[in-house]
Design an enzyme around this catalytic site. Structure first.
Site, short mmCIF file in Angstrom:
data_model
loop_
_atom_site.label_atom_id
_atom_site.label_comp_id
_atom_site.label_asym_id
_atom_site.label_seq_id
_atom_site.Cartn_x
_atom_site.Cartn_y
_atom_site.Cartn_z
N ASP A 33 -0.28 1.39 -3.16
CA ASP A 33 0.16 0.79 -1.86
C ASP A 33 1.24 0.41 -1.53
OD1 ASP A 33 -1.36 0.47 0.60
OD2 ASP A 33 -1.79 -1.41 0.88
N MET B 255 -2.99 -3.08 7.30
CA MET B 255 -1.99 -2.28 8.58
C MET B 255 -0.23 -2.20 7.35
SD MET B 255 -3.32 -2.72 10.98
CE MET B 255 -1.91 -3.01 12.33
N ARG B 256 -0.87 -2.08 6.62
CA ARG B 256 0.91 -1.93 5.25
C ARG B 256 1.34 -0.50 6.11
NH1 ARG B 256 -0.65 -3.64 0.84
NH2 ARG B 256 0.15 -5.59 1.06
N ALA B 257 0.69 0.77 6.05
CA ALA B 257 1.16 1.79 6.12
C ALA B 257 1.68 1.67 7.95
CB ALA B 257 0.21 2.87 6.17
#
Length: 459
Positions: free
Chosen positions: A199, A280-282
């Site tokens: 991720d 929320m990284r995506a």
């Protein structure tokens, strides 16, 4: 290789994306293309004598080699010597660096540590920069990242995400800027990365060697040509390299002015939510990648095309999956998620793949001939007409499978000399006879049909 080229290019345009993870089988030139990216990066302007490659236009106020002209005092802790010379004079321009991190590196070599020579000779606590300082404003390449120790991977990804490296060891307390393009390559056959580490990579791509003989022959021809004359080979492609490098520099200048409208941002959030990604990284990576793609395409506004390209690179390794499932994403699921987000123009087949087979055209050879697969129409033409009367014994499963020598069950294979010619002629008044797609009557002979699904196979 088109997805890999695009991912590396977008990371060069916007290092804030978070780098690229390249997964692929051995012998697919993963390392070669990563090293070639360095020549396409714009040159870097640095202050002379600064070991941390500070930008003269915006020097790091906490740089251990400070204070810099035009900046505040340096960030060296009291009693800790930076170990470098004070920068001064005019700025210098140098090519962007490629720093390779070997699998067997130690943590002090990556982060930096106490300068032992000065400590033993002069009795002072001096800091010796590590590989992260050398990679600042450049490219950090980790080959076989899946074999790297977990604590080193954590250090790398934290520095890439925060843009700073912090060293707290052996009486040394130093923090310096560490913004670089992180690129990792790996062979899935040798093991996978943990999901939480996957991720942290901004983008991921899958690569495989082409199965087209002409492509493989061209790759071999170019490799042999390079080995015979490296300089001449590089000169041959220098104009194309210069054009791509200039386009990357232009996209970098355009990137700050790219607009991300609220409705586009809402579509990105809807798309990421449909994959049930954690955190929320995506969303952030997809938005940054879409903006970089828009700048690379020469647009100042993010469009649906940019979102689709970003989703294909930023979401595959972030979807929820079973522990033993490899990272990846089905094209159908991506198309459905794009449609749910209002981006109902699915991408075509991935670059480098052949389109799904279509039906034969009027001038195409018969696909049922030698070397081809028969189609349903071919099988239908080979199915004989049902006899006028069929005894009950001939409709049993044994009779339907061809029991009885010479086709005594009323079925005759094409070219069987033992049957009646009248059995192959269509009966009059058979308008209601079963055709393809409709069930056969229970009292009629039955023969299995071949089902052909384009893009899947036959059976």
């Amino acid at each position: 290789m088109d997805d890999m080229v695009l991912a590396l290019t977008l990371s060069a345009v916007s290092p804030a994306i978070g780098g690229v993870l390249i997964r692929g089988e051995k012998g697919t030139a993963k390392s070669t293309i990563v090293r070639a990216l360095t020549t396409l990066l714009p040159p870097v302007t640095v202050l002379p004598g600064c070991r941390f490659s500070c930008d003269p236009a915006a020097p790091d106020p906490t740089c251990p080699d400070g204070p810099h002209p035009g900046g505040t005092s340096g960030g060296t802790q009291p009693g800790v010597s930076s170990g470098g010379t004070q920068p001064g004079g005019t700025a210098v321009t140098r090519p962007a660096r490629l720093v390779e991190l070997p699998v067997g590196a130690t943590e002090d070599r990556v982060l930096g540590a106490l300068h032992l020579e000065r400590a033993l000779r002069d009795g002072v606590t001096a800091y010796e920069p590590g590989l992260l300082a050398s990679a600042h404003r450049g490219l950090l390449y980790v080959d076989e990242v899946n074999l790297l120790h977990d604590h080193l991977v954590d250090v790398l990804l934290d520095a890439a995400a925060m843009g700073r490296a912090t060293v707290e060891r052996e009486g040394v307390s130093i923090a310096h800027a560490a913004r670089f393009v992180l690129v990792g390559t790996m062979n899935p056959e040798e093991g996978e990365l943990r999901p939480q580490l996957l991720d942290r990579f901004g983008l991921t791509v899958e690569v495989a060697a082409s199965r087209d003989p002409s492509v493989r022959a061209e790759v071999t021809r170019r490799r042999l040509g390079y080995e015979a004359d490296p300089e001449g080979f590089a000169d041959r492609y220098a104009p194309a390299d210069a054009e791509r490098a200039e386009r990357i520099a232009t996209a970098r200048r355009l990137l700050p002015s790219v607009r991300l409208d609220d409705d586009v941002l809402h579509r990105i959030a809807t798309l990421c939510a449909s994959f049930e990604v954690d955190g929320m990284r995506a969303d952030l990576v997809t938005a940054r990648t879409a903006m970089a793609h828009a700048a690379w395409s020469g647009r100042s506004r993010v469009t649906a095309t940019d979102i689709r390209a970003a989703a294909r690179l930023a979401l595959p390794h972030r979807r929820r999956r079973d522990p033993f499932d490899p990272p990846g994403i089905e094209q159908e699921r991506l198309d459905q998620a794009l449609a749910d987000a209002g981006l109902d123009q699915p991408d075509g087949p991935p670059p480098g793949t052949d389109p799904p087979p279509q039906g034969p055209g009027p001038d195409d050879p018969d696909p049922g001939g030698p070397g081809g697969s028969p189609t349903p129409d071919d099988i239908e033409r080979e199915m004989p007409s049902a006899p006028e009367t069929a005894p009950a014994s001939e409709t049993s499963p044994a009779a339907q499978t061809g029991a009885g020598a010479g086709g005594s069950n009323g079925l005759r294979m094409p070219g069987d000399p033992g049957g009646s010619d009248a059995a192959d002629e269509p009966r009059q008044g058979r308008e209601s006879a079963p055709t393809a797609g409709r069930a056969l009557a229970a009292d009629q002979p039955y023969r299995a049909r071949l089902l052909v699904v384009p893009g899947i196979g036959a059976g």
